[in-house]
Design a protein around this motif. Sequence first.
Motif, PDB file in Angstrom:
ATOM      1  N   ASP A  38      36.401  41.705  46.925  1.00 23.42           N
ATOM      2  CA  ASP A  38      35.959  40.675  45.993  1.00 23.42           C
ATOM      3  C   ASP A  38      34.942  39.775  46.674  1.00 23.42           C
ATOM      4  OD1 ASP A  38      37.540  39.308  47.771  1.00 23.42           O
ATOM      5  OD2 ASP A  38      38.651  38.174  46.271  1.00 23.42           O
ATOM      6  N   ARG A  39      34.285  38.943  45.873  1.00 18.41           N
ATOM      7  CA  ARG A  39      33.255  38.046  46.391  1.00 18.41           C
ATOM      8  C   ARG A  39      33.837  36.784  47.014  1.00 18.41           C
ATOM      9  NH1 ARG A  39      28.767  40.601  47.611  1.00 18.41           N
ATOM     10  NH2 ARG A  39      28.012  41.913  45.914  1.00 18.41           N
ATOM     11  N   PRO A  85      31.991  44.852  45.413  1.00 15.51           N
ATOM     12  CA  PRO A  85      32.858  43.880  44.747  1.00 15.51           C
ATOM     13  C   PRO A  85      32.440  43.574  43.318  1.00 15.51           C
ATOM     14  CG  PRO A  85      32.288  43.137  46.964  1.00 15.51           C
ATOM     15  CD  PRO A  85      31.396  44.309  46.652  1.00 15.51           C
ATOM     16  N   ASP A  86      31.181  43.807  42.954  1.00 18.27           N
ATOM     17  CA  ASP A  86      30.722  43.464  41.608  1.00 18.27           C
ATOM     18  C   ASP A  86      31.214  44.473  40.573  1.00 18.27           C
ATOM     19  OD1 ASP A  86      29.285  41.255  42.592  1.00 18.27           O
ATOM     20  OD2 ASP A  86      27.596  42.540  43.125  1.00 18.27           O
ATOM     21  N   GLY A 130      33.068  47.302  41.328  1.00 20.17           N
ATOM     22  CA  GLY A 130      34.308  47.962  41.705  1.00 20.17           C
ATOM     23  C   GLY A 130      34.158  49.381  42.201  1.00 20.17           C
ATOM     24  N   ARG A 165      41.054  43.257  37.157  1.00 19.24           N
ATOM     25  CA  ARG A 165      40.317  41.983  37.144  1.00 19.24           C
ATOM     26  C   ARG A 165      41.255  40.787  36.965  1.00 19.24           C
ATOM     27  NH1 ARG A 165      36.451  43.698  39.999  1.00 19.24           N
ATOM     28  NH2 ARG A 165      35.274  45.399  39.082  1.00 19.24           N
ATOM     29  N   GLN A 185      42.892  39.798  40.229  1.00 20.59           N
ATOM     30  CA  GLN A 185      42.009  39.201  41.242  1.00 20.59           C
ATOM     31  C   GLN A 185      41.670  37.762  40.915  1.00 20.59           C
ATOM     32  OE1 GLN A 185      38.639  41.507  42.541  1.00 20.59           O
ATOM     33  NE2 GLN A 185      39.583  43.384  41.825  1.00 20.59           N
TER      34      GLN A 185
END
Length: 364
Positions: free
Chosen positions: A161-162, A211-212, A214, A360, A363
Motif C-alpha cells: 500500500d501507499r 500498490p495502486d 494491486g 480494499r 486496507q
Amino acid sequence: MTVCAIDVTTTAPFTIAVDGSYAARLAGEGEAHYAERWTLAGSEAYAVPLPLAQPEEADSEVLPLTDGRVLIHRRVAERHAFALLYPTGAEAGPRTGELRLGTVDAEEGLRVRLLAPCPDGLAAFALAATDTETTVWQVAGGPFAQVARVPGRCSGGVWLDRAGRMLALDRELELEGTVKAVAVDLGRGGEVSPLLQIAEDSEDRLLLADPDGGLLLIRSDAPGEPRLGWGVLGSTRPVRFPECLRFEEEATPFAVQPGQTLMPETCGVALRVGEAGLALWRPADRYVFRLGGPAGWLGGTGLWTAEGRLHLPYATPEAPCGILGTTLPAAPPPPVHLDPSPPAAAAPRPVPLQQAPLNRAAQA
C-alpha cells in the motif's frame, strides 16, 4: 526508443527513491568506498559523493530518502548501525553530515538488511532474521524501534500500500519447510495473515507489487517448476503463469508501472534477464520485448513513471551519471518461442489467491 548495446552491468546495489527524485549507491574502487547520491529530479542527473573520514565497508547498504538524505547500514563490531548522510557546505568546501539513528545487536546467525524504500519516501525499515524468528525494525522516519516480530525466517519485502503499513514477506517456517508469502500489518503490531497459498506444498514468493492497481508479480513452483506469474491483490481470479514469461535464463522483475488503479493488466513491467538482459512486458499481452540494456546499466534497476516511461540508470567512464528513458513498444514483435516444450501434463492447476483478506476495505 533508443537503447544502447548491452555491456556488463555494475553489480553494486543501486536504489531509487519511490518518487524518482534521488538514488543512491556505494561508489569507489578497491577499499575506498563511499556513499554517493544521485539527483534525478532536474533536467540532467548529477551525482554528489558523501565520503566520511573513514571509508565504508564493501557490504554497507544505502537507501535514498525523498528529502535528499541517504540512509546507510553498516556492520560495526558487534552491532548493525544506521545513520543518515547528507551534504553540507562549509568554508573549507563541501562536507558530509551524519546523523546516527540507532543500532541492532549482531547476534549469532542474525541476518540484517534494509527493506525496499517505504512508499511514503521518508520512513525506512530493516529486516533482522534468524532461522526461527524475524524482526522488522523502523530505522528512519520515526522512533528507532521494533515494529513487528514474525515467527519463521523471512526474506523478500514488498510494500502493498501507499501508506507503508502493509508489508509482504516470504516466510519459511522451520517445521513446514516451504516458503509462503504473508502480509504483515505494521499498523496492528505486526499482525500476520496469509497472502499466497497457490497449492498446499508449493513455494510461493512475492517479487513485486503495484500498490495502486494491486498487480502482483510472483514466483511459484505450483505449475510443476519455478515459474513467473501474476495476479491481482483481492481478486478471485487465479494466478496466471504466461508462457511468454518462461526464460532460459533467470528473470527477475524489478520495476512496475504505477498509477493504473482500474486496469492493473495494463501496467508495464520491466525484468532483468540473466546478467544484463532487459525484457518489457504487460500482463494484458502474450509476448515480451527483449531489449539490450544500456552500457553500464547499474545493477539491473530502474523506475517506471505513471505515464509509462522507464528510466534506467547507467554509469560509464564517459558518462558517470546517466539516465536512459524508454517506453514499452505498442506493436507486438514477431512471435518467438523461448521454450517450445509444452508444460508437464501432471503440473497442478494454479488456484486463486487463497486466504488473502487484503481487499480494499481491509486496507482502509
